[in-house]
Motif scaffolding. Sequence first.
Motif, PDB file in Angstrom:
ATOM      1  N   TYR A   1     -15.868   1.547  -3.872  1.00 47.69           N
ATOM      2  CA  TYR A   1     -16.351   0.468  -3.003  1.00 47.69           C
ATOM      3  C   TYR A   1     -17.217   1.003  -1.860  1.00 47.69           C
ATOM      4  O   TYR A   1     -17.690   0.225  -1.035  1.00 47.69           O
ATOM      5  CB  TYR A   1     -15.159  -0.308  -2.435  1.00 47.69           C
ATOM      6  CG  TYR A   1     -14.245  -0.833  -3.509  1.00 47.69           C
ATOM      7  CD1 TYR A   1     -14.544  -1.999  -4.201  1.00 47.69           C
ATOM      8  CD2 TYR A   1     -13.091  -0.145  -3.863  1.00 47.69           C
ATOM      9  CE1 TYR A   1     -13.710  -2.476  -5.201  1.00 47.69           C
ATOM     10  CE2 TYR A   1     -12.255  -0.608  -4.869  1.00 47.69           C
ATOM     11  CZ  TYR A   1     -12.574  -1.770  -5.530  1.00 47.69           C
ATOM     12  OH  TYR A   1     -11.748  -2.237  -6.533  1.00 47.69           O
TER      13      TYR A   1
ATOM     14  N   HIS B   1       0.859  -1.176   0.000  1.00 47.01           N
ATOM     15  CA  HIS B   1       0.000   0.000   0.000  1.00 47.01           C
ATOM     16  C   HIS B   1       0.902   1.234   0.000  1.00 47.01           C
ATOM     17  O   HIS B   1       1.823   1.324   0.812  1.00 47.01           O
ATOM     18  CB  HIS B   1      -0.899   0.045   1.240  1.00 47.01           C
ATOM     19  CG  HIS B   1      -1.912  -1.051   1.291  1.00 47.01           C
ATOM     20  ND1 HIS B   1      -2.961  -1.141   0.409  1.00 47.01           N
ATOM     21  CD2 HIS B   1      -2.032  -2.116   2.122  1.00 47.01           C
ATOM     22  CE1 HIS B   1      -3.689  -2.197   0.690  1.00 47.01           C
ATOM     23  NE2 HIS B   1      -3.146  -2.816   1.723  1.00 47.01           N
TER      24      HIS B   1
ATOM     25  N   ILE C   1      -9.843  -1.062   1.279  1.00 49.29           N
ATOM     26  CA  ILE C   1     -10.582  -1.597   0.132  1.00 49.29           C
ATOM     27  C   ILE C   1     -11.044  -3.025   0.391  1.00 49.29           C
ATOM     28  O   ILE C   1     -12.203  -3.378   0.113  1.00 49.29           O
ATOM     29  CB  ILE C   1      -9.723  -1.526  -1.149  1.00 49.29           C
ATOM     30  CG1 ILE C   1      -9.579  -0.073  -1.605  1.00 49.29           C
ATOM     31  CG2 ILE C   1     -10.358  -2.367  -2.266  1.00 49.29           C
ATOM     32  CD1 ILE C   1      -8.643   0.118  -2.784  1.00 49.29           C
TER      33      ILE C   1
ATOM     34  N   ASP D   1      -9.027   4.969   3.495  1.00 51.06           N
ATOM     35  CA  ASP D   1      -7.803   4.862   2.699  1.00 51.06           C
ATOM     36  C   ASP D   1      -7.816   3.583   1.865  1.00 51.06           C
ATOM     37  O   ASP D   1      -8.665   2.709   2.039  1.00 51.06           O
ATOM     38  CB  ASP D   1      -6.588   4.885   3.622  1.00 51.06           C
ATOM     39  CG  ASP D   1      -5.331   5.430   2.943  1.00 51.06           C
ATOM     40  OD1 ASP D   1      -5.305   5.498   1.699  1.00 51.06           O
ATOM     41  OD2 ASP D   1      -4.379   5.779   3.661  1.00 51.06           O
ATOM     42  N   ALA D   2      -6.810   3.454   1.003  1.00 55.70           N
ATOM     43  CA  ALA D   2      -6.735   2.305   0.098  1.00 55.70           C
ATOM     44  C   ALA D   2      -6.625   0.986   0.852  1.00 55.70           C
ATOM     45  O   ALA D   2      -7.088  -0.051   0.360  1.00 55.70           O
ATOM     46  CB  ALA D   2      -5.559   2.470  -0.862  1.00 55.70           C
TER      47      ALA D   2
ATOM     48  N   HIS E   1     -11.174   9.459  -1.080  1.00 60.81           N
ATOM     49  CA  HIS E   1     -10.023   8.699  -1.564  1.00 60.81           C
ATOM     50  C   HIS E   1     -10.422   8.037  -2.875  1.00 60.81           C
ATOM     51  O   HIS E   1     -11.329   7.202  -2.902  1.00 60.81           O
ATOM     52  CB  HIS E   1      -9.585   7.646  -0.547  1.00 60.81           C
ATOM     53  CG  HIS E   1      -8.232   7.082  -0.844  1.00 60.81           C
ATOM     54  ND1 HIS E   1      -8.003   6.225  -1.899  1.00 60.81           N
ATOM     55  CD2 HIS E   1      -7.021   7.273  -0.244  1.00 60.81           C
ATOM     56  CE1 HIS E   1      -6.724   5.901  -1.933  1.00 60.81           C
ATOM     57  NE2 HIS E   1      -6.114   6.532  -0.945  1.00 60.81           N
ATOM     58  N   PRO E   2      -9.769   8.402  -3.994  1.00 61.80           N
ATOM     59  CA  PRO E   2     -10.219   7.924  -5.309  1.00 61.80           C
ATOM     60  C   PRO E   2     -10.184   6.411  -5.478  1.00 61.80           C
ATOM     61  O   PRO E   2     -11.017   5.854  -6.201  1.00 61.80           O
ATOM     62  CB  PRO E   2      -9.254   8.613  -6.288  1.00 61.80           C
ATOM     63  CG  PRO E   2      -8.078   9.032  -5.464  1.00 61.80           C
ATOM     64  CD  PRO E   2      -8.615   9.318  -4.102  1.00 61.80           C
ATOM     65  N   GLN E   3      -9.252   5.727  -4.812  1.00 68.59           N
ATOM     66  CA  GLN E   3      -9.195   4.272  -4.935  1.00 68.59           C
ATOM     67  C   GLN E   3     -10.279   3.587  -4.107  1.00 68.59           C
ATOM     68  O   GLN E   3     -10.802   2.539  -4.494  1.00 68.59           O
ATOM     69  CB  GLN E   3      -7.820   3.753  -4.498  1.00 68.59           C
ATOM     70  CG  GLN E   3      -6.691   4.103  -5.440  1.00 68.59           C
ATOM     71  CD  GLN E   3      -5.356   3.631  -4.899  1.00 68.59           C
ATOM     72  OE1 GLN E   3      -4.677   4.345  -4.154  1.00 68.59           O
ATOM     73  NE2 GLN E   3      -4.973   2.425  -5.264  1.00 68.59           N
ATOM     74  N   LEU E   4     -10.615   4.173  -2.973  1.00 68.23           N
ATOM     75  CA  LEU E   4     -11.612   3.585  -2.081  1.00 68.23           C
ATOM     76  C   LEU E   4     -13.040   3.896  -2.511  1.00 68.23           C
ATOM     77  O   LEU E   4     -13.955   3.098  -2.295  1.00 68.23           O
ATOM     78  CB  LEU E   4     -11.368   4.091  -0.651  1.00 68.23           C
ATOM     79  CG  LEU E   4     -12.211   3.478   0.466  1.00 68.23           C
ATOM     80  CD1 LEU E   4     -11.961   1.975   0.582  1.00 68.23           C
ATOM     81  CD2 LEU E   4     -11.913   4.181   1.793  1.00 68.23           C
TER      82      LEU E   4
END
Length: 257
Positions: A226, A164, A205, A201-202, A220-223
Motif C-alpha cells: 500500500y 493487529h 494499512i 506497521d500493519a 513491513h511486508p503487510q504494509l
Amino acid sequence: MKFVFDLDGTICFKGQPVSDALLKALEELVAQGHEVVFASARPIRDLLPVLHERVHHYPMVGGNGSMVAAGGARISTVGFDGEVLPVLLQLLTTYNVSYLIDGEWDYAYRGPADHPIRLHLDPHKLARNVPLQELESIVKILMLTSDHMAELEERLRQLDVVVHAHGGEGVLDISPKGIHKWSGLQQLGVKEREYIAFGNDANDISMFRHALHAVMIGEHPQLAPYASEQLPLDEQIERAIAERLTALGRLYAVASV
C-alpha cells in the motif's frame, strides 16, 4: 494538503519524544498552509508525552481510531459494545492474559513491571491505573502475554473486533469493530485521496489505502503493498524524513491543491 503521521517507529523512535528537528519540519509544513495530523496506536494520553506541547493542539487520532481530538479537546471515543466486551474479558481469564486496557482516559494494567509497554506507559502520570471494573468504557485492549497466545489470537479473529498482531513485541492489539486509523481520520473530516500518510506497521494499512501518497518507514511486508515509497530505517532516517517533507510540502503546495 493534510499530512498524517504515525508516531512510534515513524517519527519517534525507541520511546523517545519526536525530535526538535522533525518538529520544526512539521511546523514548517503548517507555516506553508498544510495541516499536520497525528494518528497512533497510543491513546491520546500517551501521545502527549512524545509530542512537544507546542503541537498539542494539532488534530490527533489515538487508540488506532478509537479516540479523536483536535484543538486540545476530545471530539469522540468509541468503546466495545455490550455483546463482545464480556467475551473479551472472559478470554483474559481463560488464557491467563496480562494486559493494558484503556478507558476513555484512565487505564487498567496487569502484567510484568518491566514489560516494554509498561515502561513507556503514561510517563507524565496524566491518568490513573485503576481496577478493570472501574473503567466505564473500554476503547482498546493490548494483550501482552498469554499461556497460549496463538490459540488466543485464533479465538479473537473469530470475534467482531479489529485485531493487529505486533510480531516484534508478541502483542495482540484489539479495537472495536470498524475502528481503525482511517475511521478516526474521517471523524476529523479527512477525505479520501486528500492527504499524505507516513507509517511503519500493519495498523497503518487503513490510512495508507485511502491516501493520495503513502510513505513507509522501514520495511513491513503487510504494509508495503500500500506504500507509494519507502524510506530506509537507518541512522539517517530523521534527516531523510525532514528532506522528504520539504519536497512533498513544495510539491503539494496549497496553491496547487
